[in-house]
Write an enzyme that holds these catalytic residues in place. Structure first.
Site, PDB file in Angstrom:
ATOM      1  CG  HIS A  84      -1.935  -1.100   1.235  1.00 14.12           C
ATOM      2  ND1 HIS A  84      -3.193  -0.996   0.703  1.00 14.12           N
ATOM      3  CD2 HIS A  84      -1.854  -2.365   1.707  1.00 14.12           C
ATOM      4  CE1 HIS A  84      -3.849  -2.139   0.864  1.00 14.12           C
ATOM      5  NE2 HIS A  84      -3.055  -2.994   1.468  1.00 14.12           N
ATOM      6  CG  ASN A 157      -7.889  -4.412   0.943  1.00 11.68           C
ATOM      7  OD1 ASN A 157      -7.212  -3.421   1.199  1.00 11.68           O
ATOM      8  ND2 ASN A 157      -7.391  -5.630   0.936  1.00 11.68           N
ATOM      9  CG  HIS A 348      -2.463  -1.158  14.720  1.00 12.12           C
ATOM     10  ND1 HIS A 348      -2.880  -2.450  14.423  1.00 12.12           N
ATOM     11  CD2 HIS A 348      -1.682  -1.269  15.822  1.00 12.12           C
ATOM     12  CE1 HIS A 348      -2.364  -3.282  15.311  1.00 12.12           C
ATOM     13  NE2 HIS A 348      -1.635  -2.596  16.164  1.00 12.12           N
TER      14      HIS A 348
HETATM   15 FE1  HDE Z   1      -2.331  -4.851   5.563  1.00  7.92          FE
HETATM   16  N1  HDE Z   1      -0.528  -3.976   5.974  1.00  7.92           N
HETATM   17  N2  HDE Z   1      -1.580  -6.630   6.129  1.00  7.92           N
HETATM   18  N3  HDE Z   1      -4.045  -5.750   4.988  1.00  7.92           N
HETATM   19  N4  HDE Z   1      -3.053  -3.097   4.919  1.00  7.92           N
HETATM   20  C1  HDE Z   1      -0.227  -2.688   5.814  1.00  7.92           C
HETATM   21  O1  HDE Z   1       0.872  -1.368   7.369  1.00  7.92           O
HETATM   22  C2  HDE Z   1      -0.439  -6.823   6.810  1.00  7.92           C
HETATM   23  C3  HDE Z   1      -4.335  -7.079   5.086  1.00  7.92           C
HETATM   24  C4  HDE Z   1      -4.308  -2.840   4.492  1.00  7.92           C
HETATM   25  O2  HDE Z   1      -3.253   3.453   3.959  1.00  7.92           O
HETATM   26  C5  HDE Z   1       1.112  -2.327   6.383  1.00  7.92           C
HETATM   27  O3  HDE Z   1       1.156   0.839   7.698  1.00  7.92           O
HETATM   28  C6  HDE Z   1      -0.310  -8.202   7.205  1.00  7.92           C
HETATM   29  C7  HDE Z   1      -5.711  -7.325   4.780  1.00  7.92           C
HETATM   30  C8  HDE Z   1      -4.425  -1.461   4.100  1.00  7.92           C
HETATM   31  O4  HDE Z   1      -1.621   3.312   5.397  1.00  7.92           O
HETATM   32  C9  HDE Z   1       1.603  -3.640   6.980  1.00  7.92           C
HETATM   33  C10 HDE Z   1      -1.426  -8.840   6.745  1.00  7.92           C
HETATM   34  C11 HDE Z   1      -6.237  -6.097   4.486  1.00  7.92           C
HETATM   35  C12 HDE Z   1      -3.181  -0.903   4.336  1.00  7.92           C
HETATM   36  C13 HDE Z   1       0.474  -4.573   6.661  1.00  7.92           C
HETATM   37  C14 HDE Z   1      -2.227  -7.840   6.069  1.00  7.92           C
HETATM   38  C15 HDE Z   1      -5.187  -5.140   4.617  1.00  7.92           C
HETATM   39  C16 HDE Z   1      -2.352  -1.943   4.843  1.00  7.92           C
HETATM   40  C17 HDE Z   1       2.059  -1.663   5.418  1.00  7.92           C
HETATM   41  C18 HDE Z   1      -1.801 -10.285   6.855  1.00  7.92           C
HETATM   42  C19 HDE Z   1      -7.677  -5.784   4.062  1.00  7.92           C
HETATM   43  C20 HDE Z   1      -2.736   0.517   4.058  1.00  7.92           C
HETATM   44  C21 HDE Z   1       2.203  -0.239   5.895  1.00  7.92           C
HETATM   45  C22 HDE Z   1      -1.741 -10.808   8.176  1.00  7.92           C
HETATM   46  C23 HDE Z   1      -8.627  -5.961   5.131  1.00  7.92           C
HETATM   47  C24 HDE Z   1      -3.021   1.452   5.181  1.00  7.92           C
HETATM   48  C25 HDE Z   1       1.371  -0.154   7.062  1.00  7.92           C
HETATM   49  C26 HDE Z   1      -2.601   2.851   4.814  1.00  7.92           C
HETATM   50  C27 HDE Z   1      -1.010  -1.767   5.239  1.00  7.92           C
HETATM   51  C28 HDE Z   1       0.494  -5.852   7.044  1.00  7.92           C
HETATM   52  C29 HDE Z   1      -3.438  -8.156   5.406  1.00  7.92           C
HETATM   53  C30 HDE Z   1      -5.416  -3.749   4.373  1.00  7.92           C
HETATM   54  C31 HDE Z   1       2.955  -4.119   6.487  1.00  7.92           C
HETATM   55  C32 HDE Z   1       0.865  -8.783   7.973  1.00  7.92           C
HETATM   56  C33 HDE Z   1      -6.431  -8.671   4.812  1.00  7.92           C
HETATM   57  C34 HDE Z   1      -5.648  -0.758   3.536  1.00  7.92           C
HETATM   58  O5  HDE Z   1       1.740  -3.541   8.369  1.00  7.92           O
END
Ligand code: HDE
Length: 727
Positions: A84, A157, A348
């Site tokens: 993202h 999402n 978060h």
């Molecule tokens: Fe994320 N995800 N994600 N994700 N995610 C991040 O956090 C992560 C997942 C989502 O505009 C990171 O600040 C793991 C699902 C959005 O700043 C990170 C897993 C969904 C955004 C991270 C998931 C999301 C992130 C990268 C699986 C939909 C952007 C930078 C366990 C429900 C937020 C940050 C923004 C961002 C990790 C799965 C949505 C790396 C480990 C499922 C919208 O922490």
């Protein structure tokens, strides 16, 4: 210290002519503008020249002013988000329609008179921070509510399910989709071997792949996409009763996509397409809006659904549990500074408020510890909550102390609890009563086990539900997208594995995808024999869900084409009396008309008046618009028809399904496409979304009505000749 005469003279000599000119340009602000200083507040006497040993000599190490400036510059970048990275944000508010006290005690869902401030960040997932907006990808839809009980982040999402079921596979998924590590290609695209290698070996991805290959993954605008919390969460009321909930965001403008060919062209012609669209809509006062929807499920009803609500590759069809619309989100203010706000905002899923709680979804559970970690590494330490964009608006205090970049000056002697030295018996108390956050108490008595629940073993029935729910054009686009992606692969064996899996969604889909790919026909048995394959189908009481289709119905109300961009093509000799009332009618219906011609400035109308031009054809291609209006006037039409760029403009708009209206002689541009030959009613009926008007003031009302109706349907995918049109 005042400058001596000598110093001033010496300085102006060394500055030379260019510097004198620059100083002259700045002179008008010299008296009222704030004075430039160093970060320590020292007033600068010169911001153009480093300190040298003589005018042509080496720079001196003692130049602390230069050193401060360059050092700060050298450290301007922070790591981009692992996923993202590319995003755009806006401020706004959320307002509940009525109290949801029956389900939740969350303060922001109680009082319809209260506007809770929010910051929303939309994003793509795979691309780097500088990648294009319109690539085929999932979009992030992250909302930070600044509530009186603390910040609540709904980090979702635009697709209601996810690729994988367990957090353990997330790094593998992301490594597979990101550019391949040996040569770092391709940027922001899933159309490469490592992604499909992984996806084909993990059939649990199939449902999400169907969405990712649909037009949902190439939205027309952030303002025209849905949002989903994805996981099942809990709502908890003041009595402590809990229900399961799925969160939805429903866009006021409907759900619309781009054409894939269009999306790819925009990626080159305006990589900032979505960001610009969001920014400009807010600047113009067309505030994007969504309704918050809740799907509420009693905890004891989950068994009856036929699938596991803890499995993030499943959605709850709206026909089974309706979405209740409980409030609206309005984005009405652009950020002042991209870095300070959009880049530094730290979401978060664990930023939660009383009245909301988690479920045991194993993907959500993994997310709960991941996000703090990522902020610490991206934002340089544990104090990221003190950055203005991340600060809670309610008071917050605890005994966490110090760390990099600490801004709060904590007073007093005690940094522990309990204490008697903090001025009173204790400085702060915990709130075990009605206000404090309390987890829902659930019984857990199971063996520790590293295994997937057998209730997660149905990998295909919801993929099939999605497929069977699509309209004809959506199905065609999905097939084309699979062919495109798989056609880019180097390894035929990976293509084969994908279509073998697809045969479990629908054999016809798999055959159509496979047809031009030079591989063997799909073999469902081969797929079923592979490791990781599970097809223990649950029983869904429905075979189709209308809610899974994208919007084709026009918007109701007085602004049915709100915020749509219409290109008005003109050249010298344009007839304006029949054109102006149509432009007026379009704008009244909510559209934004933009005059495009061969050159900037103005063109001469047929009566010799000036008609202002907003953009030149060369800089504003038709992929930037939702519809095209070709003006009438013999000379104007002939001039445009003689220009490749203008013909291509209309041709491409036709190919991309956009509404087209030609007035009077303007129809000559359509004749070149063989669209309007013998433009009688029957011929026109074969060209959905094409309006031919006489171009007279008398006919304007009827022409405008037909054109507005055509634009309100968004795109006319059912055009018989679209494939034959080169473009
Ligand atoms: Fe994320 N995800 N994600 N994700 N995610 C991040 O956090 C992560 C997942 C989502 O505009 C990171 O600040 C793991 C699902 C959005 O700043 C990170 C897993 C969904 C955004 C991270 C998931 C999301 C992130 C990268 C699986 C939909 C952007 C930078 C366990 C429900 C937020 C940050 C923004 C961002 C990790 C799965 C949505 C790396 C480990 C499922 C919208 O922490």
């Amino acid at each position: 210290m005042p400058r001596s005469k000598e110093t001033t003279n010496a300085k102006s000599k060394t500055n030379g002519a260019a510097s004198a000119k620059q100083q002259q340009m700045l002179a008008h602000t010299a008296t009222d503008a704030p004075v430039l200083t160093t970060n320590q507040g020292l007033r600068l006497a010169d911001n153009h020249n480093s300190l040298k040993a003589g005018v042509r000599g080496p720079t001196l190490l003692e130049d602390f002013i230069l050193r401060e400036k360059i050092t700060h510059f050298d450290h301007e970048r922070i790591p981009e988000r692992v996923v993202h990275a590319r995003g755009a944000g806006a401020h706004g508010y959320f307002q509940a329609y009525k109290s949801q006290a029956t389900y939740t005690r969350a303060a922001f869902l109680q009082d319809p008179d209260v506007k809770t401030p929010v910051f929303v960040r939309f994003s793509t997932v795979a691309g780097a921070r500088g990648s294009a907006d319109t690539v085929r990808d999932v979009r992030g839809f992250a909302v930070k509510f600044y509530t009186p009980e603390g910040n609540y982040d709904l980090v979702g999402n635009n697709i209601p399910v996810f690729f994988i079921q367990d957090a353990m596979k997330f790094p593998d998924l992301i490594h597979a989709v990101k550019p391949e590590p040996h040569h770092e290609m391709p940027q922001a695209a899933s159309a490469h071997d490592t992604f499909w290698d992984f996806a084909s070996l993990m059939p649990e991805t199939t449902h999400m792949l169907m969405w990712a290959m649909s037009d949902r993954a190439i939205p027309r605008s952030y303002r025209m996409m849905e949002g989903f919390g994805v996981h099942t969460f809990r709502l908890v009321n003041s009595r402590g009763d809990a229900v399961f909930v799925k969160f939805h965001w429903k866009p006021r403008l409907g759900v619309h996509g781009l054409a894939w060919d269009e999306a790819q062209k925009i990626a080159g012609k305006d990589p900032d397409f979505h960001r610009r669209d969001l920014w400009e809509s807010i600047e113009r006062g067309d505030f994007p809006e969504w309704e918050l929807g809740l799907q509420i499920l009693d905890e004891d009803k989950q068994q009856a659904l036929g699938f596991d609500i803890l499995d993030p590759t499943k959605l709850i069809p709206e026909e089974m549990v309706p979405v209740q619309r409980v409030g609206r989100l309005v984005l009405d203010r652009n950020p002042d500074n991209f870095f300070a706000e959009t880049e530094q905002v730290a979401f978060h899923p664990g930023h939660i408020v009383p009245g909301i709680d988690f479920s045991n979804d194993p993907l959500l559970q993994g997310r709960l510890f991941s996000y703090t970690d990522t902020q610490i590494s991206r934002l340089g330490g544990a104090n990221f909550h003190e950055l203005p964009i991340n600060r809670a608006v309610c008071p917050f205090h605890n005994f966490q102390r110090d760390g990099m970049h600490r801004q709060t000056v904590n007073r007093g002697r005690t940094a522990y609890e309990p204490n008697t030295l903090g001025g009173g018996d204790t400085e702060f108390r915990v709130d075990g009563g009605s206000q404090g956050f309390q987890e829902v108490q659930t019984a857990i008595e199971s063996p520790r086990i590293r295994r997937r629940s057998p209730s997660f073993d149905d990998h295909f029935s919801q993929a099939a539900l999605f497929w069977h729910s699509q309209s004809q054009f959506e199905k065609e686009h999905i097939i084309a997208a699979f062919r495109f992606e798989l056609g880019k692969l180097e390894m035929p064996a990976i293509r084969q594995r994908v279509v073998d899996n697809l045969a479990h969604v629908d054999p016809m889909l798999a055959r159509k995808v496979a047809a031009p790919l030079g591989i063997a026909p799909p073999d469902p048995k081969a797929a079923a024999g592979r490791a990781g394959f599970r097809d223990v189908r649950g029983k869904l009481p429905i075979e189709e869900s209308a809610a899974l289709r994208m919007t084709t119905e026009p918007l109701h109300g007085s602004r049915p084409i709100a915020t749509r961009r219409v290109a008005v093509l003109v050249a010298d000799g344009v007839e304006t009396p029949g054109l102006k009332p149509i432009v007026q009618a379009l704008e009244q219906a909510g559209a934004r008309c933009v005059v495009v011609s061969t050159q900037l400035g103005s063109v001469a109308t047929v009566t010799g008046r000036q008609f202002a031009v907003d953009h030149a054809l060369a800089a504003m291609p038709s992929v930037m618009f939702d519809a095209v209006l070709v003006a009438g006037g013999e000379r104007s039409a002939q001039a445009l028809a003689g220009l490749g760029a203008a013909v291509h403009f209309v041709l491409e708009a036709y190919k991309h399904g956009k509404a087209i209206c030609a007035l009077g002689e303007g129809a000559v541009l359509l004749r070149l496409l063989d669209i309007a030959a013998g433009a009688d009613v029957q011929t026109l009926a074969r060209h959905p979304g094409v309006t031919l008007g006489a171009g007279t003031p008398e006919s304007a009302e009827a022409t405008a009505k037909s054109f507005v109706d055509a634009i309100a349907r968004h795109r006319h995918w059912d055009r018989p000749l679209a494939d034959a049109v080169p473009g």
